[in-house]
Design an enzyme around this catalytic site. Structure first.
Site, PDB file in Angstrom:
ATOM      1  N   CYS A  27     -13.176  49.967  22.604  1.00 36.00           N
ATOM      2  CA  CYS A  27     -12.306  49.977  21.426  1.00 36.00           C
ATOM      3  C   CYS A  27     -10.822  50.005  21.800  1.00 36.00           C
ATOM      4  O   CYS A  27      -9.966  49.804  20.946  1.00 36.00           O
ATOM      5  CB  CYS A  27     -12.621  51.190  20.557  1.00 36.00           C
ATOM      6  SG  CYS A  27     -12.359  52.725  21.447  1.00 36.00           S
ATOM      7  N   ASP A  29      -9.111  52.575  22.749  1.00 43.07           N
ATOM      8  CA  ASP A  29      -8.461  53.857  22.460  1.00 43.07           C
ATOM      9  C   ASP A  29      -8.125  54.597  23.760  1.00 43.07           C
ATOM     10  O   ASP A  29      -8.820  54.458  24.760  1.00 43.07           O
ATOM     11  CB  ASP A  29      -9.373  54.729  21.588  1.00 43.07           C
ATOM     12  CG  ASP A  29      -9.529  54.152  20.195  1.00 43.07           C
ATOM     13  OD1 ASP A  29      -8.759  53.233  19.868  1.00 43.07           O
ATOM     14  OD2 ASP A  29     -10.398  54.612  19.454  1.00 43.07           O
ATOM     15  N   CYS A  52      -9.310  56.581  17.259  1.00 39.37           N
ATOM     16  CA  CYS A  52      -9.943  56.749  15.955  1.00 39.37           C
ATOM     17  C   CYS A  52      -9.944  58.226  15.539  1.00 39.37           C
ATOM     18  O   CYS A  52      -9.619  59.106  16.347  1.00 39.37           O
ATOM     19  CB  CYS A  52     -11.379  56.235  16.029  1.00 39.37           C
ATOM     20  SG  CYS A  52     -12.418  57.279  17.064  1.00 39.37           S
ATOM     21  N   CYS A  96     -17.029  58.299  21.389  1.00 38.65           N
ATOM     22  CA  CYS A  96     -15.670  58.849  21.280  1.00 38.65           C
ATOM     23  C   CYS A  96     -15.605  60.237  21.913  1.00 38.65           C
ATOM     24  O   CYS A  96     -14.572  60.624  22.454  1.00 38.65           O
ATOM     25  CB  CYS A  96     -15.236  58.940  19.823  1.00 38.65           C
ATOM     26  SG  CYS A  96     -15.639  57.485  18.846  1.00 38.65           S
TER      27      CYS A  96
HETATM   28 FE1  FES Z   1     -12.541  54.362  20.074  1.00 38.43          FE
HETATM   29 FE2  FES Z   1     -13.577  56.305  18.800  1.00 38.43          FE
HETATM   30  S1  FES Z   1     -13.612  54.221  18.212  1.00 38.43           S
HETATM   31  S2  FES Z   1     -12.646  56.399  20.699  1.00 38.43           S
END
Ligand code: FES
Length: 119
Positions: A27, A29, A52, A96
């Site tokens: 993702c 992140d 997120c 996550c």
């Molecule tokens: Fe990327 Fe949660 S969707 S850490």
């Protein structure tokens, strides 16, 4: 939900004893943990998360769980424990929770590398 809307320990520690960064390639992140260590205890833990809502809640929970713990105790914080403390995460959000424990562990690795301790 409370840890998402009202996250604890957000920010950076000036002159941290250890810094750990972890990213999720899926993702994109990112999470960074900063730790201050005194007498083998995590005296302060802060984080910055670009991610997120679950990642923010996880960071907040990991920082709360790690604060005041010894290095050895902090090493035992697993994604499963974090998810449990948050009273469960949706299945598709479980990845996550890995980020938080991994970023904290990397910060501890960094501390250990800098201070030459084996823990
Ligand atoms: Fe990327 Fe949660 S969707 S850490």
């Amino acid at each position: 939900m409370d840890h998402f809307t009202n996250p604890r320990n957000v920010g950076e520690i000036p002159n941290p004893d250890g810094v750990g960064e972890e990213g999720n390639p899926v993702c994109g992140d990112m999470m960074t943990f900063y730790i201050k260590v005194k007498d083998n205890r995590l005296e302060d833990v802060k984080f910055k998360t670009f991610g997120c809502g679950a990642a923010i809640a996880v960071s907040s929970m990991v920082s709360e769980m790690a604060k005041g713990k010894t290095i050895e105790e902090a090493r035992r914080i697993t994604p499963e424990l974090v998810a449990k403390e948050l009273e469960g995460l949706p299945k598709n959000k479980f990845h996550c929770s890995n980020l938080g424990a991994q970023a904290l562990n990397k910060a501890i690795d960094d501390y250990v590398a800098k201070h030459g301790k084996s823990v």
